[in-house]
Design a protein around this motif. Structure first.
Motif, PDB file in Angstrom:
ATOM      1  N   VAL A  21       0.848  -1.189   0.000  1.00  0.00           N
ATOM      2  CA  VAL A  21       0.000   0.000   0.000  1.00  0.00           C
ATOM      3  C   VAL A  21       0.885   1.240   0.000  1.00  0.00           C
ATOM      4  CG1 VAL A  21      -1.928  -1.136   1.147  1.00  0.00           C
ATOM      5  CG2 VAL A  21      -0.176   0.001   2.534  1.00  0.00           C
ATOM      6  N   SER A  22       0.345   2.324  -0.496  1.00  0.00           N
ATOM      7  CA  SER A  22       1.127   3.563  -0.547  1.00  0.00           C
ATOM      8  C   SER A  22       0.991   4.370   0.734  1.00  0.00           C
ATOM      9  CB  SER A  22       0.692   4.416  -1.748  1.00  0.00           C
ATOM     10  OG  SER A  22      -0.694   4.738  -1.667  1.00  0.00           O
ATOM     11  N   GLN A  23      -0.095   4.166   1.465  1.00  0.00           N
ATOM     12  CA  GLN A  23      -0.317   4.896   2.712  1.00  0.00           C
ATOM     13  C   GLN A  23      -0.688   3.894   3.800  1.00  0.00           C
ATOM     14  OE1 GLN A  23      -2.155   9.031   2.157  1.00  0.00           O
ATOM     15  NE2 GLN A  23      -3.132   7.880   0.505  1.00  0.00           N
ATOM     16  N   GLY A  24       0.107   3.886   4.870  1.00  0.00           N
ATOM     17  CA  GLY A  24      -0.106   2.940   5.950  1.00  0.00           C
ATOM     18  C   GLY A  24      -1.182   3.385   6.917  1.00  0.00           C
ATOM     19  N   LYS A  25      -1.544   2.494   7.828  1.00  0.00           N
ATOM     20  CA  LYS A  25      -2.465   2.861   8.903  1.00  0.00           C
ATOM     21  C   LYS A  25      -1.872   4.044   9.678  1.00  0.00           C
ATOM     22  CE  LYS A  25      -3.669  -2.042   9.461  1.00  0.00           C
ATOM     23  NZ  LYS A  25      -3.631  -3.217  10.367  1.00  0.00           N
ATOM     24  N   PRO A  26      -2.663   5.005  10.073  1.00  0.00           N
ATOM     25  CA  PRO A  26      -4.125   5.027  10.204  1.00  0.00           C
ATOM     26  C   PRO A  26      -4.911   5.379   8.946  1.00  0.00           C
ATOM     27  CG  PRO A  26      -3.222   7.046  11.092  1.00  0.00           C
ATOM     28  CD  PRO A  26      -2.039   6.181  10.713  1.00  0.00           C
ATOM     29  N   HIS A  27      -4.271   5.567   7.809  1.00  0.00           N
ATOM     30  CA  HIS A  27      -5.011   5.798   6.562  1.00  0.00           C
ATOM     31  C   HIS A  27      -5.820   4.543   6.243  1.00  0.00           C
ATOM     32  CE1 HIS A  27      -5.764   6.562   2.293  1.00  0.00           C
ATOM     33  NE2 HIS A  27      -5.517   7.831   2.566  1.00  0.00           N
ATOM     34  N   PRO A  28      -7.009   4.681   5.666  1.00  0.00           N
ATOM     35  CA  PRO A  28      -7.862   3.517   5.412  1.00  0.00           C
ATOM     36  C   PRO A  28      -7.498   2.707   4.178  1.00  0.00           C
ATOM     37  CG  PRO A  28      -9.000   5.509   4.712  1.00  0.00           C
ATOM     38  CD  PRO A  28      -7.726   5.958   5.416  1.00  0.00           C
ATOM     39  N   GLU A  29      -6.437   3.073   3.454  1.00  0.00           N
ATOM     40  CA  GLU A  29      -6.150   2.409   2.190  1.00  0.00           C
ATOM     41  C   GLU A  29      -6.076   0.886   2.302  1.00  0.00           C
ATOM     42  OE1 GLU A  29      -2.653   1.983  -1.218  1.00  0.00           O
ATOM     43  OE2 GLU A  29      -2.481   3.570   0.293  1.00  0.00           O
ATOM     44  N   ALA A  30      -5.420   0.387   3.341  1.00  0.00           N
ATOM     45  CA  ALA A  30      -5.231  -1.060   3.451  1.00  0.00           C
ATOM     46  C   ALA A  30      -6.567  -1.792   3.557  1.00  0.00           C
ATOM     47  CB  ALA A  30      -4.353  -1.384   4.658  1.00  0.00           C
ATOM     48  N   TYR A  31      -7.475  -1.275   4.359  1.00  0.00           N
ATOM     49  CA  TYR A  31      -8.780  -1.926   4.501  1.00  0.00           C
ATOM     50  C   TYR A  31      -9.643  -1.737   3.261  1.00  0.00           C
ATOM     51  CZ  TYR A  31      -7.907  -3.376   9.229  1.00  0.00           C
ATOM     52  OH  TYR A  31      -7.380  -4.016  10.332  1.00  0.00           O
ATOM     53  N   LEU A  32      -9.595  -0.580   2.661  1.00  0.00           N
ATOM     54  CA  LEU A  32     -10.343  -0.371   1.430  1.00  0.00           C
ATOM     55  C   LEU A  32      -9.845  -1.293   0.319  1.00  0.00           C
ATOM     56  CD1 LEU A  32     -10.571   3.531   1.469  1.00  0.00           C
ATOM     57  CD2 LEU A  32     -12.434   1.903   1.884  1.00  0.00           C
ATOM     58  N   THR A  33      -8.537  -1.503   0.276  1.00  0.00           N
ATOM     59  CA  THR A  33      -7.964  -2.425  -0.711  1.00  0.00           C
ATOM     60  C   THR A  33      -8.448  -3.844  -0.471  1.00  0.00           C
ATOM     61  OG1 THR A  33      -5.994  -1.033  -0.914  1.00  0.00           O
ATOM     62  CG2 THR A  33      -5.819  -3.314  -1.689  1.00  0.00           C
ATOM     63  N   ALA A  34      -8.512  -4.247   0.797  1.00  0.00           N
ATOM     64  CA  ALA A  34      -8.990  -5.593   1.125  1.00  0.00           C
ATOM     65  C   ALA A  34     -10.438  -5.783   0.700  1.00  0.00           C
ATOM     66  CB  ALA A  34      -8.837  -5.839   2.622  1.00  0.00           C
ATOM     67  N   VAL A  35     -11.288  -4.794   0.980  1.00  0.00           N
ATOM     68  CA  VAL A  35     -12.699  -4.896   0.579  1.00  0.00           C
ATOM     69  C   VAL A  35     -12.820  -4.951  -0.940  1.00  0.00           C
ATOM     70  CG1 VAL A  35     -14.941  -3.738   0.627  1.00  0.00           C
ATOM     71  CG2 VAL A  35     -13.510  -3.775   2.684  1.00  0.00           C
ATOM     72  N   GLU A  36     -12.015  -4.167  -1.624  1.00  0.00           N
ATOM     73  CA  GLU A  36     -12.029  -4.187  -3.092  1.00  0.00           C
ATOM     74  C   GLU A  36     -11.632  -5.572  -3.616  1.00  0.00           C
ATOM     75  OE1 GLU A  36     -10.006  -1.791  -6.886  1.00  0.00           O
ATOM     76  OE2 GLU A  36      -9.464  -1.274  -4.813  1.00  0.00           O
ATOM     77  N   ARG A  37     -10.602  -6.160  -3.018  1.00  0.00           N
ATOM     78  CA  ARG A  37     -10.166  -7.497  -3.440  1.00  0.00           C
ATOM     79  C   ARG A  37     -11.273  -8.530  -3.216  1.00  0.00           C
ATOM     80  NH1 ARG A  37      -4.629  -8.905  -3.093  1.00  0.00           N
ATOM     81  NH2 ARG A  37      -5.333 -11.064  -3.326  1.00  0.00           N
ATOM     82  N   LEU A  38     -11.912  -8.458  -2.068  1.00  0.00           N
ATOM     83  CA  LEU A  38     -13.008  -9.373  -1.770  1.00  0.00           C
ATOM     84  C   LEU A  38     -14.145  -9.209  -2.770  1.00  0.00           C
ATOM     85  CD1 LEU A  38     -13.016  -8.882   2.096  1.00  0.00           C
ATOM     86  CD2 LEU A  38     -12.524 -11.051   0.953  1.00  0.00           C
ATOM     87  N   GLY A  39     -14.391  -7.978  -3.168  1.00  0.00           N
ATOM     88  CA  GLY A  39     -15.477  -7.695  -4.100  1.00  0.00           C
ATOM     89  C   GLY A  39     -15.235  -8.175  -5.512  1.00  0.00           C
ATOM     90  N   GLU A  40     -13.996  -8.494  -5.832  1.00  0.00           N
ATOM     91  CA  GLU A  40     -13.701  -8.986  -7.182  1.00  0.00           C
ATOM     92  C   GLU A  40     -14.400 -10.299  -7.474  1.00  0.00           C
ATOM     93  OE1 GLU A  40      -9.466  -9.152  -7.385  1.00  0.00           O
ATOM     94  OE2 GLU A  40      -9.212  -6.963  -7.451  1.00  0.00           O
ATOM     95  N   THR A  41     -14.605 -11.121  -6.441  1.00  0.00           N
ATOM     96  CA  THR A  41     -15.292 -12.399  -6.627  1.00  0.00           C
ATOM     97  C   THR A  41     -16.692 -12.398  -6.018  1.00  0.00           C
ATOM     98  OG1 THR A  41     -14.138 -13.216  -4.654  1.00  0.00           O
ATOM     99  CG2 THR A  41     -13.183 -13.769  -6.804  1.00  0.00           C
ATOM    100  N   ASP A  42     -17.077 -11.297  -5.393  1.00  0.00           N
ATOM    101  CA  ASP A  42     -18.423 -11.151  -4.840  1.00  0.00           C
ATOM    102  C   ASP A  42     -18.832  -9.695  -5.008  1.00  0.00           C
ATOM    103  OD1 ASP A  42     -20.784 -11.042  -3.461  1.00  0.00           O
ATOM    104  OD2 ASP A  42     -19.985 -11.766  -1.551  1.00  0.00           O
ATOM    105  N   PRO A  43     -19.380  -9.340  -6.178  1.00  0.00           N
ATOM    106  CA  PRO A  43     -19.702  -7.934  -6.457  1.00  0.00           C
ATOM    107  C   PRO A  43     -20.705  -7.319  -5.489  1.00  0.00           C
ATOM    108  CG  PRO A  43     -19.709  -9.238  -8.477  1.00  0.00           C
ATOM    109  CD  PRO A  43     -19.624 -10.211  -7.344  1.00  0.00           C
ATOM    110  N   GLU A  44     -21.455  -8.146  -4.769  1.00  0.00           N
ATOM    111  CA  GLU A  44     -22.442  -7.609  -3.834  1.00  0.00           C
ATOM    112  C   GLU A  44     -21.840  -7.298  -2.464  1.00  0.00           C
ATOM    113  OE1 GLU A  44     -25.737 -10.250  -3.608  1.00  0.00           O
ATOM    114  OE2 GLU A  44     -26.346  -9.922  -5.706  1.00  0.00           O
TER     115      GLU A  44
END
Length: 243
Positions: free
Chosen positions: A143-166
Motif C-alpha cells: 500500500v502507498s499509505q499505511g495505517k491510520p489511513h484507510p487504504e489497506a482496509y479499502l484495498t482488502a474490501v475491493e479485493r473481496l469484491g472482485e469475486t463477490d460484487p455484492e
C-alpha cells in the motif's frame, strides 16, 4: 451463517496481525531497543508505544530521530529480519485467535490479513497455520499509505469484491488492537472491533470493544453486522461498545 432477508450477512473478517493475531510487539520492541542502543541511543517503553500499529516507514523515521544513523529502508529490513527470525522459533498467538479463525474457516466466512508488517514476515506467520485460513494478505509494502489511513482496509474490501460484487463494507468486520489500526478500519467504513493489547484505546462509539478474542465466536461478529444494519446507521457510525 445466520441473517434475515433484511440483514446483511457476515461475509468476511479482516485481521490485523501484530498484537491481534499474534503477540509480536515484544519482538519488535526488543529489536528496536537493540538497534537504537547499537547506535548509542536509549529506547524507552514510552517511545516503543509510539510505534505500535504504525507503518514501518513511519516507525523508521522515529527511530532515526532517536539516533539510528541508517536509511529508513535499512531500518525496516533490520527490524523485520530480527522479528522474522524470532517467529521462526516461536509464533506467539493471541488468546482465542486460532479458535476464531478455525470457526470462520469451517463456516465459509472469508478472511484476509491486513497488516503493516511486510510480506515476508506476514507469510511466515500464515505459513505456520495448519489450514489456508487467509484468502490473501494486504501488507505494508503493498500500500502507498499505511495505517491510520484507510487504504489497506479499502484495498482488502475491493479485493473481496472482485469475486463477490455484492460485498460491501457492511458485510465485513475488522479486528484491530492499536489506535492507528482502529482508526484505519473505522475510516474505511467496515464494522470494527478493538481488542486493546499493548496500549488502551480511547472511547469511540463507532467501534465495538472486546477485552479478548477468547470466548468470542462467529455469532458475536454476525451480531455486530446485524446491529449496524438494524440501527440503520452509515458506515463509520457504529453502535457503541460491546464487551
Amino acid at each position: 451463517m445466520h441473517a434475515s432477508a433484511t440483514q446483511p450477512l457476515l461475509k468476511a473478517v479482516l485481521w490485523d496481525m501484530d498484537g491481534t493475531l499474534v503477540d509480536t510487539e515484544p519482538y519488535w520492541i526488543a529489536a528496536e531497543r537493540a538497534l537504537v542502543e547499537s547506535h548509542g541511543g536509549v529506547w524507552s517503553h514510552e517511545q516503543a508505544m509510539q510505534l505500535v500499529g504504525q507503518s514501518l516507514m513511519h516507525s523508521a523515521g522515529i527511530l532515526q530521530a532517536a539516533g539510528v544513523n541508517l536509511e529508513k529502508r535499512e531500518i525496516v529490513d533490520t527490524l523485520s529480519g530480527q522479528v522474522t527470525e524470532r517467529l521462526r522459533l516461536e509464533v506467539p498467538w493471541r488468546p482465542g485467535a486460532r479458535e476464531l479463525l478455525d470457526e470462520l474457516y469451517q463456516a465459509g466466512v472469508r478472511c484476509a490479513l491486513v497488516t503493516m508488517s511486510e510480506g515476508p514476515m506476514a507469510r511466515e506467520v500464515v505459513a505456520s497455520l495448519p489450514k489456508p485460513y487467509f484468502e490473501f494478505l494486504i501488507t505494508g509494502d503493498t500500500v502507498s499509505q499505511g495505517k491510520p489511513h484507510p487504504e489497506a482496509y479499502l484495498t482488502a474490501v475491493e479485493r473481496l469484491g472482485e469475486t463477490d460484487p455484492e460485498l460491501t463494507v457492511d458485510h465485513c468486520v475488522a479486528l484491530e488492537d492499536s489506535v492507528p489500526g482502529v482508526a484505519s478500519a473505522v475510516a474505511s467504513g467496515v464494522v470494527t472491533v478493538g481488542i486493546p493489547h499493548q496500549m488502551p484505546l480511547p472511547d469511540d462509539a463507532r467501534r465495538a470493544t472486546w477485552d479478548t478474542l477468547l470466548g468470542h465466536g462467529m455469532a458475536d461478529l454476525e451480531a455486530l453486522v446485524a446491529s449496524r444494519a438494524s440501527a440503520n446507521v452509515p458506515a463509520g457510525a457504529f453502535l457503541g461498545q460491546a464487551n
